[in-house]
Design an enzyme around this catalytic site. Structure first.
Site, short mmCIF file in Angstrom:
data_model
loop_
_atom_site.label_atom_id
_atom_site.label_comp_id
_atom_site.label_asym_id
_atom_site.label_seq_id
_atom_site.Cartn_x
_atom_site.Cartn_y
_atom_site.Cartn_z
CD1 TRP A 1 -1.04 2.36 2.26
CD2 TRP A 1 -2.83 1.77 1.04
NE1 TRP A 1 -1.94 3.41 2.28
CE2 TRP A 1 -3.03 3.07 1.54
CE3 TRP A 1 -3.82 1.18 0.25
CZ2 TRP A 1 -4.19 3.80 1.28
CZ3 TRP A 1 -4.97 1.91 -0.02
CH2 TRP A 1 -5.15 3.19 0.50
CG ASN B 1 -1.57 6.99 2.33
OD1 ASN B 1 -1.22 5.96 2.90
ND2 ASN B 1 -1.79 8.11 3.00
CG ASP B 2 -1.08 11.47 2.28
OD1 ASP B 2 -1.93 10.96 1.54
OD2 ASP B 2 -1.37 12.09 3.33
CD GLN C 1 1.82 8.63 5.87
OE1 GLN C 1 0.90 8.47 6.67
NE2 GLN C 1 3.08 8.76 6.27
NE ARG D 1 -4.72 14.47 9.65
CZ ARG D 1 -5.86 14.57 10.32
NH1 ARG D 1 -5.86 14.56 11.63
NH2 ARG D 1 -7.02 14.67 9.66
CG ASP D 2 -0.76 15.82 7.53
OD1 ASP D 2 -0.41 14.74 8.05
OD2 ASP D 2 -1.89 15.99 7.04
CD GLU E 1 -5.95 14.49 5.92
OE1 GLU E 1 -5.97 13.72 6.89
OE2 GLU E 1 -6.07 14.10 4.74
#
Length: 495
Positions: free
Chosen positions: A30, A32-33, A49, A159-160, A213
């Site tokens: 998997w 993601n970001d 991610q 976050r982030d 985000e």
């Protein structure tokens, strides 16, 4: 391009034709970001991610890939793995040239990752705080800072962090980080990456239909001038222009403490805001730090949280967008807008589509590691179609897997320019496998960028297996769409 890998058996072989060549995918897990995008000593580092143990979200860690050209990527071992106490959420990485954090010895330079520690307390409540990891061997290995977390406000929605150096030798570190459910980007400053002071905040503003985000803040040149403006990037999930997750931006000024946008509207219409991409599958876009000559490259996650966990690929799931070089242009309506130009592989097949004609890429199966041909339906690699629509005219283009002279079979991605409405749309309701999630089959549209009344509409369509990126207005408008066709798309016909 992701390193080529041979098909093996079962489901893996069935989805080989959907694995992109120039859009980075994790080998078998998997993704993601994008995180920690940084240039250091001739190498671009892409962290992301990642679930190292499967093809669904979970066990979130920082995966790692490197490139020297932003097209060919080599996946490396996981950089910052999750632990029993912490998942490693999104963040950024910087080169600590001045050794402000003290992680490097005299002959070393430290790369420092600033990431969100996502933990779960004994009572089941979540907690998000900002932490550090560092590398003194050019990103090969990473160590967590013993004093983590370095910024904790006691929130489950904090976050982030995106971090950068502002000013010269007497400058300071700046962090932009979201208070997600408050729709707020908060600015902190630090002398050493370890101690942080809150100095300002931006938001709520424009789209607030979901959590905020993955913020970013950076200077950007205005094309053809000596002017520089600052750009604030804010991703939104859900509530984007196309539905689900998406990324908006604001142009303005930054003085080291405060960001001031040059354009805010009281309108509640999403079309009146500025979006990096109007398609369904572009999210969490952030930029690379430390790129030479002031150039700015960005990359996003080519998926949508509405259905990302159910896209029909295996054992990998999700890809990045193409890397895009960005600058600013002043459009005829007086506003500064981001212009995006994709970084393409040298071996991409470039095809021009004359009016009323059909463009078809030559055949040829994609290569496997042993030099043979993979049984993938004859994927044609990265294709770039270019065409023009007369000012005020309307036209539909169908992208499908047919050969020259072969009748259409009804499957394909339909791209329509409507000169009267001033729009461009992508209809993927007939684009291959559409039944894996009810939110997937969609018709997505964008306003054509402001232009002179007699200016033709120029289109560039980049096709890379399961990812299609459409650009118009010299990159002022982009739409990214996932497709899962029965046969790889290699033909474009004007209807």
């Amino acid at each position: 391009m992701t390193e080529s890998r041979p098909a093996t058996s079962g489901t893996i072989a069935e989805t080989t034709a959907w694995r992109p060549a120039a859009h980075f995918t994790a080998r078998a897990t998997w993704l993601n970001d994008p995180n920690g995008l940084v240039y250091h000593r001739g190498t671009y580092h892409l962290f992301f991610q990642n679930n190292p143990h499967g093809s669904s979200w979970g066990n979130i860690s920082w995966g790692h890939a490197t490139s020297t050209d932003l097209v060919n990527w080599t996946e490396l071992p996981v950089a910052i793995p999750c632990t029993d106490e912490e998942m490693v959420f999104s963040g950024s990485a910087v080169v600590d040239h001045r050794n402000t954090a003290g992680f490097a010895a005299d002959t070393e330079t430290a790369l420092v990752a600033v990431y969100t520690s996502a933990t779960t307390a004994a009572d089941g409540t979540g907690r998000q705080a900002q932490s550090l990891a560092y590398s003194v061997d050019d990103g090969a290995t990473w160590s967590r800072y013993a004093g983590n977390p370095v910024l904790d406000i006691g929130s489950a929605e904090f976050r982030d962090p995106k971090v950068f150096w502002y000013g010269g030798d007497d400058g300071h570190w700046v962090m932009v980080v979201v208070e997600a459910t408050e729709h707020r980007v908060v600015v902190y400053t630090s002398p050493d990456l370890k101690t942080w002071q809150r100095v300002s905040a931006f938001g709520p503003a424009h789209a607030t239909g979901g959590v905020w985000e993955c913020p970013d803040l950076f200077p950007l040149r205005v094309a053809g001038t000596q002017e520089t403006r600052w750009v604030m990037i804010v991703s939104l999930n859900p509530g984007s222009f196309a539905g689900g997750s998406g990324t908006q931006y604001f142009v303005g000024d930054f003085d080291g403490v405060n960001f001031t946008p040059e354009h805010l509207t009281a309108s509640d219409q999403l079309v009146d805001y500025d979006w990096l991409d109007y398609g369904r599958d572009y999210y969490a876009a952030v930029s690379f730090s430390d790129v030479p000559d002031g150039r700015r490259f960005m990359v996003g996650w080519a998926s949508n949280w509405e259905y990302a966990g159910e896209t029909p690929t295996s054992p990998w799931r999700s890809s990045m967008s193409l890397v895009r070089e960005v600058d600013l242009v002043r459009s005829p309506d007086g506003r500064h807008r981001i212009r995006q130009r994709p970084v393409l592989p040298n071996d991409a097949s470039r095809l021009d589509l004359p009016p009323g004609a059909t463009a078809v890429a030559s055949g040829g199966d994609s290569a496997t590691d042993d030099g043979g041909a993979a049984d993938d339906g004859g994927a044609a690699g990265v294709l770039v179609f270019s065409m023009r629509v007369d000012a005020g005219d309307s036209a539909t283009f169908v992208l499908d897997g047919g050969a020259d002279g072969e009748p259409a079979d009804g499957e394909g991605l339909r791209i329509t320019v409507d000169g009267n409405a001033g729009t461009i749309s992508c209809d993927r309701t007939g684009a291959g496998d559409t039944g894996f999630h009810p939110a997937y089959a969609s018709v997505d549209w964008a306003p054509l960028p402001p232009s002179d009344d007699d200016a033709d509409v120029e289109l560039r369509i980049v096709v890379d297996a399961s990812v299609v990126e459409v650009y118009t207005g010299d990159g002022l408008v982009a739409l990214t769409e996932l497709v899962f066709p029965a046969r790889p798309y290699r033909r474009l016909t004007r209807g």
